[in-house]
Design a protein around this motif. Structure first.
Motif, PDB file in Angstrom:
ATOM      1  N   ILE A  39      -5.563  25.927  50.140  1.00 53.20           N
ATOM      2  CA  ILE A  39      -5.856  25.703  52.172  1.00 53.20           C
ATOM      3  C   ILE A  39      -5.241  24.452  51.501  1.00 53.20           C
ATOM      4  CG2 ILE A  39      -7.697  24.773  52.786  1.00 53.20           C
ATOM      5  CD1 ILE A  39     -10.225  25.710  50.996  1.00 53.20           C
ATOM      6  N   ASP A  40      -4.168  24.910  53.688  1.00 49.17           N
ATOM      7  CA  ASP A  40      -3.304  23.658  53.898  1.00 49.17           C
ATOM      8  C   ASP A  40      -4.135  22.370  54.953  1.00 49.17           C
ATOM      9  OD1 ASP A  40      -1.992  22.722  56.023  1.00 49.17           O
ATOM     10  OD2 ASP A  40      -1.227  24.195  56.545  1.00 49.17           O
ATOM     11  N   PRO A  41      -3.974  21.254  53.873  1.00 52.19           N
ATOM     12  CA  PRO A  41      -4.369  20.183  53.922  1.00 52.19           C
ATOM     13  C   PRO A  41      -4.616  19.545  55.210  1.00 52.19           C
ATOM     14  CG  PRO A  41      -2.364  20.052  52.695  1.00 52.19           C
ATOM     15  CD  PRO A  41      -2.101  20.882  52.862  1.00 52.19           C
ATOM     16  N   GLU A  42      -4.112  20.464  56.301  1.00 52.62           N
ATOM     17  CA  GLU A  42      -4.180  19.671  57.558  1.00 52.62           C
ATOM     18  C   GLU A  42      -5.710  20.572  58.187  1.00 52.62           C
ATOM     19  OE1 GLU A  42      -2.689  17.983  60.047  1.00 52.62           O
ATOM     20  OE2 GLU A  42      -1.939  17.283  57.988  1.00 52.62           O
ATOM     21  N   TYR A  43      -6.580  21.553  57.422  1.00 54.22           N
ATOM     22  CA  TYR A  43      -7.320  23.030  57.484  1.00 54.22           C
ATOM     23  C   TYR A  43      -8.719  21.906  58.102  1.00 54.22           C
ATOM     24  CZ  TYR A  43     -10.540  26.075  57.837  1.00 54.22           C
ATOM     25  OH  TYR A  43     -11.646  27.011  57.935  1.00 54.22           O
TER      26      TYR A  43
ATOM     27  N   TRP B 174     -14.753  32.993  62.763  1.00 57.41           N
ATOM     28  CA  TRP B 174     -14.083  33.750  63.923  1.00 57.41           C
ATOM     29  C   TRP B 174     -13.450  32.150  64.219  1.00 57.41           C
ATOM     30  CZ3 TRP B 174     -15.480  37.081  60.783  1.00 57.41           C
ATOM     31  CH2 TRP B 174     -16.497  37.969  60.246  1.00 57.41           C
ATOM     32  N   THR B 175     -14.011  31.780  64.812  1.00 53.49           N
ATOM     33  CA  THR B 175     -13.829  30.558  65.361  1.00 53.49           C
ATOM     34  C   THR B 175     -12.979  29.364  65.163  1.00 53.49           C
ATOM     35  OG1 THR B 175     -16.180  29.150  65.353  1.00 53.49           O
ATOM     36  CG2 THR B 175     -15.921  31.184  66.940  1.00 53.49           C
ATOM     37  N   ASN B 176     -13.125  29.425  63.821  1.00 52.99           N
ATOM     38  CA  ASN B 176     -12.045  28.281  62.970  1.00 52.99           C
ATOM     39  C   ASN B 176     -10.902  29.513  63.004  1.00 52.99           C
ATOM     40  OD1 ASN B 176     -14.695  26.543  63.276  1.00 52.99           O
ATOM     41  ND2 ASN B 176     -14.639  27.496  60.745  1.00 52.99           N
ATOM     42  N   ALA B 177     -10.884  30.434  63.006  1.00 56.71           N
ATOM     43  CA  ALA B 177      -9.258  30.407  62.658  1.00 56.71           C
ATOM     44  C   ALA B 177      -8.952  31.207  63.834  1.00 56.71           C
ATOM     45  CB  ALA B 177      -9.340  32.802  61.306  1.00 56.71           C
ATOM     46  N   GLU B 178      -9.804  31.403  63.914  1.00 57.51           N
ATOM     47  CA  GLU B 178      -8.855  31.154  66.058  1.00 57.51           C
ATOM     48  C   GLU B 178      -8.558  30.325  66.147  1.00 57.51           C
ATOM     49  OE1 GLU B 178     -10.591  34.760  68.395  1.00 57.51           O
ATOM     50  OE2 GLU B 178     -11.988  32.717  68.440  1.00 57.51           O
ATOM     51  N   LYS B 179      -9.294  28.546  65.868  1.00 54.84           N
ATOM     52  CA  LYS B 179      -8.724  27.343  66.268  1.00 54.84           C
ATOM     53  C   LYS B 179      -7.432  26.805  64.938  1.00 54.84           C
ATOM     54  CE  LYS B 179     -10.838  22.952  66.925  1.00 54.84           C
ATOM     55  NZ  LYS B 179     -11.939  21.800  66.479  1.00 54.84           N
ATOM     56  N   PHE B 180      -7.764  27.598  63.732  1.00 56.01           N
ATOM     57  CA  PHE B 180      -6.843  26.589  62.675  1.00 56.01           C
ATOM     58  C   PHE B 180      -5.896  27.589  63.341  1.00 56.01           C
ATOM     59  CE2 PHE B 180      -4.460  26.046  58.871  1.00 56.01           C
ATOM     60  CZ  PHE B 180      -4.617  25.005  58.817  1.00 56.01           C
TER      61      PHE B 180
END
Length: 93
Positions: A3-7, A43-49
């Protein structure tokens, strides 16, 4: 863990399909709305990230449409009917 640390700096309330499925199987959800809210987080997390116009953002948007279409069919039933249908669909995954 890949997982990307920025996530976790950007996404304050993470949610994924595996957690959603595990929560469903273990009885975490006390209402269809709780389940729906966690699905929407995915869905919103994927769109935001990743961004709404990125490949993963577009996939998330399409998954939301499919989920909402299926949800509308199920929501006309009772709460028990909703859970039975979700569990039936869950077993297909």
């Amino acid at each position: 863990s890949g997982i990307d640390p920025e996530y976790f700096k950007i996404i304050k309330v993470p949610m994924d399909l595996t957690t959603l499925q595990n929560n469903l199987k273990s009885g975490v959800y006390s209402s269809p709305t709780d389940f729906d809210n966690d699905a929407e987080l995915i869905w919103t997390n994927a769109e935001k990230f990743y961004g709404k116009m990125s490949f993963l953002g577009i996939v998330a948007s399409e998954m939301r449409k499919i989920f909402n279409k299926c949800k509308r069919k199920v929501m006309v039933k009772t709460v028990n009917g909703f859970y039975e249908e979700v569990m039936r669909l869950n077993n297909k995954i």
